[in-house]
Design a protein around this motif. Structure first.
Motif, PDB file in Angstrom:
ATOM      1  N   THR A  23       0.846  -1.194   0.000  1.00 57.93           N
ATOM      2  CA  THR A  23       0.000   0.000   0.000  1.00 57.93           C
ATOM      3  C   THR A  23       0.879   1.241   0.000  1.00 57.93           C
ATOM      4  O   THR A  23       1.972   1.246   0.587  1.00 57.93           O
ATOM      5  CB  THR A  23      -0.956   0.024   1.196  1.00 57.93           C
ATOM      6  N   PHE A  24       0.401   2.290  -0.680  1.00 59.41           N
ATOM      7  CA  PHE A  24       1.189   3.506  -0.875  1.00 59.41           C
ATOM      8  C   PHE A  24       0.374   4.705  -0.401  1.00 59.41           C
ATOM      9  O   PHE A  24      -0.584   5.122  -1.061  1.00 59.41           O
ATOM     10  CB  PHE A  24       1.552   3.641  -2.354  1.00 59.41           C
ATOM     11  N   GLY A  25       0.738   5.211   0.767  1.00 56.98           N
ATOM     12  CA  GLY A  25       0.042   6.364   1.314  1.00 56.98           C
ATOM     13  C   GLY A  25       1.035   7.267   1.997  1.00 56.98           C
ATOM     14  O   GLY A  25       2.148   7.462   1.516  1.00 56.98           O
ATOM     15  N   ALA A  26       0.645   7.801   3.142  1.00 55.54           N
ATOM     16  CA  ALA A  26       1.579   8.616   3.931  1.00 55.54           C
ATOM     17  C   ALA A  26       2.806   7.782   4.277  1.00 55.54           C
ATOM     18  O   ALA A  26       3.932   8.285   4.329  1.00 55.54           O
ATOM     19  CB  ALA A  26       0.896   9.117   5.192  1.00 55.54           C
ATOM     20  N   VAL A  27       2.561   6.501   4.493  1.00 56.39           N
ATOM     21  CA  VAL A  27       3.637   5.537   4.752  1.00 56.39           C
ATOM     22  C   VAL A  27       3.439   4.353   3.816  1.00 56.39           C
ATOM     23  O   VAL A  27       2.337   3.801   3.748  1.00 56.39           O
ATOM     24  CB  VAL A  27       3.621   5.062   6.218  1.00 56.39           C
ATOM     25  N   ASP A  28       4.464   3.974   3.093  1.00 53.13           N
ATOM     26  CA  ASP A  28       4.374   2.794   2.245  1.00 53.13           C
ATOM     27  C   ASP A  28       4.523   1.551   3.118  1.00 53.13           C
ATOM     28  O   ASP A  28       5.340   1.525   4.049  1.00 53.13           O
ATOM     29  CB  ASP A  28       5.470   2.806   1.181  1.00 53.13           C
ATOM     30  N   ARG A  29       3.736   0.543   2.792  1.00 54.33           N
ATOM     31  CA  ARG A  29       3.756  -0.654   3.632  1.00 54.33           C
ATOM     32  C   ARG A  29       3.550  -1.884   2.764  1.00 54.33           C
ATOM     33  O   ARG A  29       2.796  -1.839   1.791  1.00 54.33           O
ATOM     34  CB  ARG A  29       2.656  -0.569   4.692  1.00 54.33           C
ATOM     35  N   ARG A  30       4.185  -2.968   3.150  1.00 53.31           N
ATOM     36  CA  ARG A  30       3.964  -4.247   2.492  1.00 53.31           C
ATOM     37  C   ARG A  30       3.726  -5.279   3.565  1.00 53.31           C
ATOM     38  O   ARG A  30       4.531  -5.415   4.498  1.00 53.31           O
ATOM     39  CB  ARG A  30       5.168  -4.638   1.632  1.00 53.31           C
ATOM     40  N   ALA A  31       2.628  -6.004   3.457  1.00 53.07           N
ATOM     41  CA  ALA A  31       2.288  -6.972   4.499  1.00 53.07           C
ATOM     42  C   ALA A  31       1.432  -8.091   3.912  1.00 53.07           C
ATOM     43  O   ALA A  31       0.867  -7.966   2.826  1.00 53.07           O
ATOM     44  CB  ALA A  31       1.531  -6.286   5.637  1.00 53.07           C
ATOM     45  N   ASP A  32       1.346  -9.197   4.665  1.00 46.90           N
ATOM     46  CA  ASP A  32       0.451 -10.299   4.320  1.00 46.90           C
ATOM     47  C   ASP A  32      -0.894 -10.098   4.994  1.00 46.90           C
ATOM     48  O   ASP A  32      -0.958  -9.749   6.181  1.00 46.90           O
ATOM     49  CB  ASP A  32       1.039 -11.640   4.765  1.00 46.90           C
ATOM     50  N   TYR A  33      -1.948 -10.359   4.254  1.00 45.61           N
ATOM     51  CA  TYR A  33      -3.301 -10.271   4.781  1.00 45.61           C
ATOM     52  C   TYR A  33      -4.007 -11.606   4.539  1.00 45.61           C
ATOM     53  O   TYR A  33      -3.807 -12.246   3.501  1.00 45.61           O
ATOM     54  CB  TYR A  33      -4.069  -9.131   4.106  1.00 45.61           C
ATOM     55  N   TRP A  34      -4.855 -11.982   5.499  1.00 48.31           N
ATOM     56  CA  TRP A  34      -5.537 -13.277   5.447  1.00 48.31           C
ATOM     57  C   TRP A  34      -7.048 -13.092   5.363  1.00 48.31           C
ATOM     58  O   TRP A  34      -7.602 -12.162   5.961  1.00 48.31           O
ATOM     59  CB  TRP A  34      -5.221 -14.088   6.703  1.00 48.31           C
ATOM     60  N   GLY A  35      -7.678 -14.016   4.667  1.00 52.06           N
ATOM     61  CA  GLY A  35      -9.132 -14.094   4.681  1.00 52.06           C
ATOM     62  C   GLY A  35      -9.611 -14.827   5.921  1.00 52.06           C
ATOM     63  O   GLY A  35      -8.814 -15.331   6.721  1.00 52.06           O
TER      64      GLY A  35
END
Length: 124
Positions: free
Chosen positions: A103-115
């Motif tokens: 995700t690219f916003g005020a802070v860029d972040r990369r993470a795993d997300y689960w259903g």
């Protein structure tokens, strides 16, 4: 902000087929989805990787499902699919999707997300 919603689980007889879907939604920021994966967890067992597909559509399968399961994705819909054929009772488990999202916003972040998981039950 990031949500994964799975669908398509159910009860099927051995030899039957099911198609699972997992749609990712991201609000408020721009984003990119990298690898999308399917895991499963049977009662009393550890969660295991079933299949994965990269943003370039390279795929990987667990040996136990090769030739029976097929993973695909629709990038326009931010959705990953798992087509499961020739199902066996040992495929019974809760199936989870996982998405590696940047995700690219005020802070860029990369993470795993689960259903939340969807139950697949195969009767003999």
């Amino acid at each position: 902000q990031v949500q994964l919603v799975e669908s398509g689980g159910g009860l099927v007889q051995a030899g039957g087929s099911l198609r699972l879907s997992c749609a990712a939604s991201v609000s408020g920021v721009s984003f990119s989805i990298n690898t999308m994966s399917w895991y499963r967890q049977a009662p009393g067992k550890q969660r295991e990787l079933v299949a994965a597909i990269t943003s370039g559509r390279s795929t990987h399968y667990a040996d136990s499902v090769k030739g029976r399961f097929s993973v695909s994705r629709d990038n326009a819909k931010n959705t990953v699919y798992l087509q499961m054929n020739s199902l066996k009772p040992e495929d019974t488990a809760v199936y989870y999707c996982k998405a590696d999202i940047s995700t690219f916003g005020a802070v860029d972040r990369r993470a795993d997300y689960w259903g939340q998981g969807t139950q697949v039950t195969v009767s003999s």
